[in-house]
Structures are given as structure tokens and as C-alpha cells.
Scaffold this active site. Sequence first.
Site, PDB file in Angstrom:
ATOM      1  N   GLU A   9       0.856  -1.198   0.000  1.00  0.00           N
ATOM      2  CA  GLU A   9       0.000   0.000   0.000  1.00  0.00           C
ATOM      3  C   GLU A   9       0.888   1.242   0.000  1.00  0.00           C
ATOM      4  O   GLU A   9       2.002   1.230   0.514  1.00  0.00           O
ATOM      5  CB  GLU A   9      -0.903   0.011   1.244  1.00  0.00           C
ATOM      6  CG  GLU A   9      -2.087  -0.922   1.097  1.00  0.00           C
ATOM      7  CD  GLU A   9      -3.030  -0.880   2.285  1.00  0.00           C
ATOM      8  OE1 GLU A   9      -2.879  -0.006   3.150  1.00  0.00           O
ATOM      9  OE2 GLU A   9      -3.927  -1.739   2.320  1.00  0.00           O
ATOM     10  N   LYS A  54      -5.937   0.511 -42.027  1.00  0.00           N
ATOM     11  CA  LYS A  54      -5.745  -0.549 -41.023  1.00  0.00           C
ATOM     12  C   LYS A  54      -7.089  -1.018 -40.483  1.00  0.00           C
ATOM     13  O   LYS A  54      -7.994  -0.230 -40.293  1.00  0.00           O
ATOM     14  CB  LYS A  54      -4.897   0.005 -39.886  1.00  0.00           C
ATOM     15  CG  LYS A  54      -4.612  -0.980 -38.769  1.00  0.00           C
ATOM     16  CD  LYS A  54      -3.703  -0.373 -37.700  1.00  0.00           C
ATOM     17  CE  LYS A  54      -4.502   0.298 -36.609  1.00  0.00           C
ATOM     18  NZ  LYS A  54      -3.694   0.845 -35.528  1.00  0.00           N
TER      19      LYS A  54
HETATM   20  C1  R5P Z   1      -4.558   3.220 -33.004  1.00  0.00           C
HETATM   21  O1  R5P Z   1      -5.609   3.767 -33.206  1.00  0.00           O
HETATM   22  C2  R5P Z   1      -3.353   3.957 -32.528  1.00  0.00           C
HETATM   23  O2  R5P Z   1      -3.157   5.137 -33.242  1.00  0.00           O
HETATM   24  C3  R5P Z   1      -2.115   3.081 -32.626  1.00  0.00           C
HETATM   25  O3  R5P Z   1      -1.882   2.762 -33.995  1.00  0.00           O
HETATM   26  C4  R5P Z   1      -2.257   1.806 -31.852  1.00  0.00           C
HETATM   27  O4  R5P Z   1      -2.813   2.055 -30.589  1.00  0.00           O
HETATM   28  C5  R5P Z   1      -0.908   1.122 -31.681  1.00  0.00           C
HETATM   29  O5  R5P Z   1      -1.097  -0.031 -30.937  1.00  0.00           O
HETATM   30  P1  R5P Z   1      -0.231  -1.321 -31.194  1.00  0.00           P
HETATM   31  O6  R5P Z   1       1.215  -0.967 -30.990  1.00  0.00           O
HETATM   32  O7  R5P Z   1      -0.728  -2.298 -30.146  1.00  0.00           O
HETATM   33  O8  R5P Z   1      -0.544  -1.816 -32.571  1.00  0.00           O
END
Ligand code: R5P
Length: 295
Positions: A36, A190
Site C-alpha cells: 500500500e 488498417k
Molecule cells: C490506433 O488507433 C493507434 O493510433 C495506434 O496505432 C495503436 O494504438 C498502436 O497499438 P499497437 O502498438 O498495439 O498496434
Amino acid sequence: MKIIPGPASIELAERIAKDLGLSIVKYSYKHFYDNETYLRVDETVKDEAILIIQSTHFPQEKHWLELFILCSTLKDLGASEVISIIPYLSYARADKRKIEGEALSHQILIELLEKSGCDCVITMNVHNPEAFYSSSKGIEKININLFHHIGAELKNKYKNFVVVGPDKGAEEDVRTLAKLLETDYLLFEKERDALTNEVKMKTPDYNFENKDVLLVDDIITSGGTAKLASKLILEKKPRILQFLCIHALSKDEVYLELKNMGVEKIISTNTIPNKQIKQLDIAPYIAKYIKEKFL
Ligand code: R5P
């Protein structure tokens, strides 16, 4: 005005205090045997405006709790105003329900911050500014886009680079940065599976051969986005590929993997301290902002 360096951001807070010529409030902080947290403010804060600097990266819950305890204790001891600077605001991606029943943790944390006595919260490159600004109404909220500042700083080194965003969500940041670097930008598309977290990406028809490329994202966590985008770019034989982000949250092995793939340099800001990668210091930008708004 005085500054309290939260346990998560001591170095950054000390640099901001130095830049602004503000004194640091002394406090005692330790953990008991059962882990804590014990906290005691060791000087009077009555009628003082206090600036807390505390990032909320891993371990997130501990860092948030420290912040709540600090805000509440300072107010209870008579501080006139409590301003929290949270360079990295965690849980900001839990801002909407993608699946029914999911907790809206982002909104919950901002409400708790307000309830703990914080009058104003300042953060940097929050995941969804709209959700941030529409959360808890009784607390002032400010989101600083660090790309505006680092773009000016990087201008001379990166003007021959093409800037790439890994998804449509990165468009505003990538456009801002490309404009400041006086260069071009392009965006990948993406898709992320909400359940498995698997990332798929489509690239536009662009000839990367022998180009200098700067892949840019607001945040790196699992590294899935940066690794896939880097792979797709590297397959097209650029001369150089570098990666730039604001918040570097990954484990060290992710940066190593990117370097082993052929990413020449990984750069982030120091919203989250990390000794393994090159970090751009945000202390001067925060100090400038505080000076203009509060001093
Ligand atoms: C997504 O909307 C963000 O802009 C980043 O691309 C994302 O959070 C990156 O996360 P990771 O490294 O887990 O792919």
C-alpha cells in the site's frame, strides 16, 4: 504556483520546474510491506496553486491512484487550485463500447479525477480528443498536440522524408507533421479485430524504393501496427525507415524486433520515460504552455 513531481514523472517534472523557476513541494512517499502507498505532504500548500506532473503508464492503476491521492490530499490541505499534467493519459482507448457491456474506463477516470479535487487536467495527444473533451464537465480539460512542437524541432533533419501514417486515424497528426517538415505524407488503411486484436493493413500504390521514410503514430503498445507497417514498407526497399511516436508504451523487445527488421531509428517523446530509445524532451513545450496560461 508550485510543482509536485508525481512518482511516475520525477525527472520530467524537475526539468519543467527548473525551466519555470518554480519550487518543488516536498513530500514523503513509501510503500508498506503489503505494497500500500503512504504519502505525506511535508510543507504547507494552503492557498497555493499546485501543478502535479504524473504520467499514467504501467503500472497504470498505481499511477492513477497516486494521482487521486495527491489531488485529494492537496485540496484537503487547502491548495487553492490543483492542476494535473498527465503527459500520457492511459485508458483513453476505452472511450466507447465496441462490444455491448464494455466499461467506459476513460470517462470513469476523468470523473474520478474531478471528484478527487483536480480543477484542470492537461494531457498530450490523447487518443480521442472528442471523448476527452466531452467527459466529466466539472473539470477543465486541455489536450496539447506535441506534433506541432516536435515538427518544428525536426524540420531540418527530416525534410527529405516521406511521412507515413499506419491508419486513417493518424491523418491529422501525419498531415500536421508533414506540413511542418515541408514534405509529403501518405496513409495506410488498417483494420483491427476487436476480439483477437489482429491487425490487417492495405498500402496505397506508392514507390518506396530508395526513399527516406518516417513512419508516424501517436502511440506504440503491442507494436502490431508499427511492425506490420514497417514490414510492408521494408518489402518495397526504402533507403531508410525510421519510426516516430509520441507515447512509447512497448516492452523493450518490441523496439529490438523493429530494429532487427531494419527500422533504422525509433524516436518517441518522453511522456513515458524510456532509456532504450531516443526520446525528444517535452519539458520546454510544457513549461512554455504553463507560462503562457497560468503565470
Ligand atoms: C490506433 O488507433 C493507434 O493510433 C495506434 O496505432 C495503436 O494504438 C498502436 O497499438 P499497437 O502498438 O498495439 O498496434
